[in-house]
Design a protein around this motif. Structure first.
Motif, PDB file in Angstrom:
ATOM      1  N   ASN A 163      34.166  53.600  71.818  1.00 42.27           N
ATOM      2  CA  ASN A 163      34.856  54.794  71.312  1.00 42.27           C
ATOM      3  C   ASN A 163      33.915  55.695  70.528  1.00 42.27           C
ATOM      4  OD1 ASN A 163      37.296  53.950  72.402  1.00 42.27           O
ATOM      5  ND2 ASN A 163      37.865  52.800  70.561  1.00 42.27           N
ATOM      6  N   ALA A 164      33.077  55.060  69.704  1.00 45.50           N
ATOM      7  CA  ALA A 164      32.139  55.864  68.921  1.00 45.50           C
ATOM      8  C   ALA A 164      31.187  56.630  69.833  1.00 45.50           C
ATOM      9  CB  ALA A 164      31.367  54.972  67.967  1.00 45.50           C
ATOM     10  N   ALA A 165      30.672  55.942  70.866  1.00 45.33           N
ATOM     11  CA  ALA A 165      29.764  56.633  71.792  1.00 45.33           C
ATOM     12  C   ALA A 165      30.465  57.781  72.494  1.00 45.33           C
ATOM     13  CB  ALA A 165      29.227  55.629  72.814  1.00 45.33           C
ATOM     14  N   HIS A 166      31.746  57.531  72.885  1.00 46.46           N
ATOM     15  CA  HIS A 166      32.493  58.588  73.571  1.00 46.46           C
ATOM     16  C   HIS A 166      32.768  59.772  72.643  1.00 46.46           C
ATOM     17  CE1 HIS A 166      35.412  60.450  76.247  1.00 46.46           C
ATOM     18  NE2 HIS A 166      36.274  60.479  75.227  1.00 46.46           N
ATOM     19  N   VAL A 210      27.524  65.863  69.675  1.00 47.11           N
ATOM     20  CA  VAL A 210      26.059  65.914  69.780  1.00 47.11           C
ATOM     21  C   VAL A 210      25.642  66.909  70.847  1.00 47.11           C
ATOM     22  CG1 VAL A 210      24.027  64.584  70.424  1.00 47.11           C
ATOM     23  CG2 VAL A 210      25.722  63.597  68.889  1.00 47.11           C
ATOM     24  N   ALA A 211      26.351  66.915  71.987  1.00 47.37           N
ATOM     25  CA  ALA A 211      26.027  67.891  73.044  1.00 47.37           C
ATOM     26  C   ALA A 211      26.267  69.314  72.559  1.00 47.37           C
ATOM     27  CB  ALA A 211      26.866  67.593  74.281  1.00 47.37           C
ATOM     28  N   ALA A 212      27.373  69.507  71.826  1.00 51.16           N
ATOM     29  CA  ALA A 212      27.662  70.846  71.317  1.00 51.16           C
ATOM     30  C   ALA A 212      26.605  71.286  70.308  1.00 51.16           C
ATOM     31  CB  ALA A 212      29.044  70.857  70.671  1.00 51.16           C
ATOM     32  N   ILE A 213      26.175  70.369  69.456  1.00 52.71           N
ATOM     33  CA  ILE A 213      25.122  70.712  68.480  1.00 52.71           C
ATOM     34  C   ILE A 213      23.834  71.091  69.208  1.00 52.71           C
ATOM     35  CG2 ILE A 213      23.617  69.702  66.730  1.00 52.71           C
ATOM     36  CD1 ILE A 213      26.031  68.154  65.699  1.00 52.71           C
ATOM     37  N   THR A 244      27.990  70.279  62.726  1.00 53.11           N
ATOM     38  CA  THR A 244      27.387  69.156  61.990  1.00 53.11           C
ATOM     39  C   THR A 244      28.338  68.629  60.928  1.00 53.11           C
ATOM     40  OG1 THR A 244      26.284  70.754  60.509  1.00 53.11           O
ATOM     41  CG2 THR A 244      25.032  69.933  62.401  1.00 53.11           C
ATOM     42  N   ARG A 245      29.128  69.541  60.338  1.00 55.05           N
ATOM     43  CA  ARG A 245      30.107  69.084  59.344  1.00 55.05           C
ATOM     44  C   ARG A 245      31.151  68.185  60.006  1.00 55.05           C
ATOM     45  NH1 ARG A 245      34.987  69.873  57.751  1.00 55.05           N
ATOM     46  NH2 ARG A 245      35.359  71.387  59.401  1.00 55.05           N
ATOM     47  N   ARG A 246      31.629  68.602  61.187  1.00 56.79           N
ATOM     48  CA  ARG A 246      32.599  67.803  61.914  1.00 56.79           C
ATOM     49  C   ARG A 246      31.997  66.452  62.334  1.00 56.79           C
ATOM     50  NH1 ARG A 246      35.817  71.809  66.150  1.00 56.79           N
ATOM     51  NH2 ARG A 246      36.608  73.309  64.603  1.00 56.79           N
ATOM     52  N   LEU A 247      30.754  66.513  62.796  1.00 55.91           N
ATOM     53  CA  LEU A 247      30.103  65.266  63.205  1.00 55.91           C
ATOM     54  C   LEU A 247      29.941  64.319  62.026  1.00 55.91           C
ATOM     55  CD1 LEU A 247      28.708  63.569  65.368  1.00 55.91           C
ATOM     56  CD2 LEU A 247      26.580  64.781  64.847  1.00 55.91           C
TER      57      LEU A 247
END
Length: 465
Positions: free
Chosen positions: A246-249, A255-258, A285-288
């Motif tokens: 789940n974490a990877a998904h 990460v792709a959006a960043i 980055t805040r959301r991530l």
């Protein structure tokens, strides 16, 4: 880690069984030695008494002359050791035999017609002697005649040693046979443990099925404990795999959006465009960061301490402190945030940090999704049936009844709008609550949404920290 220097169970059992047998064998050998010595002594003493009677009869027949050499030879051949004799007539008159007979111990008496045995030394060698008084009616030997016969003890000691050796050989054979049978029996008896070891050795991270082998009754609790451990390990491995998946998904898209925003910022044609891309990058980055923190908190809550290992904390105090931190956010949204408490503390056995995280998620979710501007959010604390209860009641659109359980699943979100949510807030709350022996659920309501958090109260009147 097991100590390889410790004795194996097989060896321990063998030693505990065989060593007492060896001790008993030694004691039996001592007893057998005494018995063999007594048997040899009684046998030779009876023979010596017969010889004394024979000497007395021979003296009476020969009228006090020397005993026939053939008789002595036959007697010595029967008992093995050299024989010596001495005969006195009534009044102590010496008749025939050796004049240097070994004296009787001081204080011993000569009862009439009863043989008296004693040990002595003759010519430097140990001997066994018998004194026999017989009444002989004869013109020359009328009266009580005293016959003294003695012999060396070489053969009787040899017989004792022979009997002892045979008995010791039998005992040794029995002990050796018993030890072999014990070793065989132990190996057979412990074979279920060997099978159990092989079954455990077959288990790995991909194979944690319960052990179904037949085992002795004494080992059943051990197998049950091992199976319970396998079950917990399996659940933990499944949880870890699900968390990693789940974490990877969930991390893949941010990460792709960043990366995309960073590329756009580098290729921006104007400062304004670049500034916009950097602003979007900052939000991503805040959301991530928020998603990463919640993932770590969810993992910590799933693997955190349970209620038995936690000191009591005051739920009312934690709710008040967390609510106070959310007052500025509520004021910015024009939301009336209220707290209706109970008198006195609400002591619960839970991890204080994790419990604070659960309350923070409940209030944060309610402010973000359930409180339109100008509405109200109420926090209600109460006691019910030994449980501390926290109701978080908002005035939003609520959650459809068919989704009351789904909202506690990881990464599930009621709304598909991109509002920065991660779908982990309520799963974290339920995980923390159940870890502490309580629960979290959606309570049916005619208006808005009510999230109910229940935790068992600590049965103590002591003041909680």
């Amino acid at each position: 880690m097991p100590d390889g220097r410790a004795l194996s169970l097989r060896t321990r059992l063998f030693v505990l069984i065989v060593v007492p047998q060896l001790v008993l064998a030694v004691l039996a050998s001592v007893v057998l030695h005494w018995m063999a010595r007594d048997m040899s002594r009684n046998l030779y003493d009876d023979t010596l008494k017969v010889v004394a009677h024979a000497v007395a009869r021979e003296v009476m027949v020969t009228k006090g002359d020397l005993i026939a050499e053939s008789l002595l030879t036959s007697l010595e051949g029967a008992i093995g050791d050299p024989l010596f004799y001495q005969v006195h007539a009534a009044g102590g008159r010496f008749i025939v035999g050796r004049t240097d007979a070994p004296p009787m111990p001081a204080g011993r008496e000569y009862p009439e017609a009863v043989p008296v045995f004693y040990n002595a030394v003759y010519n430097g060698a140990p001997v066994r002697a018998v004194v026999l008084r017989e009444y002989i009616t004869d013109p020359e030997l009328d009266g009580w005649t005293t016959v003294r016969v003695w012999q060396t003890v070489t053969r009787r000691e040899a017989l004792t040693l022979q009997m002892m050796g045979q008995a010791a050989a039998v005992v040794a054979l029995m002990v050796a046979s018993g030890a072999a049978l014990v070793w065989f029996g132990i190996n057979r008896g412990l074979s279920p443990l060997t099978d159990l070891r092989n079954a455990v050795a077959l288990r790995n991270s991909h194979e944690l099925r319960p052990i179904r082998r037949r085992v002795p009754r004494e080992v059943v609790p051990l197998v049950a404990t091992i199976n319970s451990l396998f079950q917990r390990l399996s659940l933990e491995l499944d949880r870890r795999r699900a968390f990693i998946s789940n974490a990877a998904h969930q991390l893949r898209n941010p990460v792709a959006a960043i990366q995309a925003q960073a590329d756009s910022a580098l290729n921006a044609r104007s400062d304004a465009d670049r500034q916009q891309r950097l602003t979007d990058l900052q939000e991503l980055t805040r959301r991530l960061s928020r998603l990463t923190q919640q993932l770590l908190r969810l993992d910590a809550a799933s693997d955190g301490p349970d209620a038995q290992s936690c000191a009591p904390v005051d739920l009312a105090q934690i709710v008040a402190e967390v609510a106070r931190r959310h007052v500025p956010a509520a004021l910015r949204r024009d939301v009336d945030l209220s707290l209706d408490g109970v008198e006195g503390p609400l002591p619960v056995a839970a991890n204080a940090v994790l419990l604070e995280e659960a309350v923070d998620n409940l209030i944060d979710n309610a402010l973000k999704y359930g409180t339109p501007p100008g509405s109200a959010l109420s926090l209600e604390l109460s006691r019910a049936r030994g449980m501390a209860v926290l109701r978080v009641r908002d005035r939003g659109v609520g959650i459809p009844r068919e989704m009351h359980e789904a909202v506690f699943d990881r990464f599930f979100r009621v709304s598909t709008a991109d509002d920065g949510g991660s779908g982990l807030g309520l799963p974290i709350v339920r995980t923390i609550a159940r870890r502490a022996g309580g629960d979290a659920r959606v309570e049916p309501s005619t208006q808005g949404c009510v999230i109910l958090l229940t935790l068992p109260l600590v049965q103590s009147d002591e003041k909680t920290s």
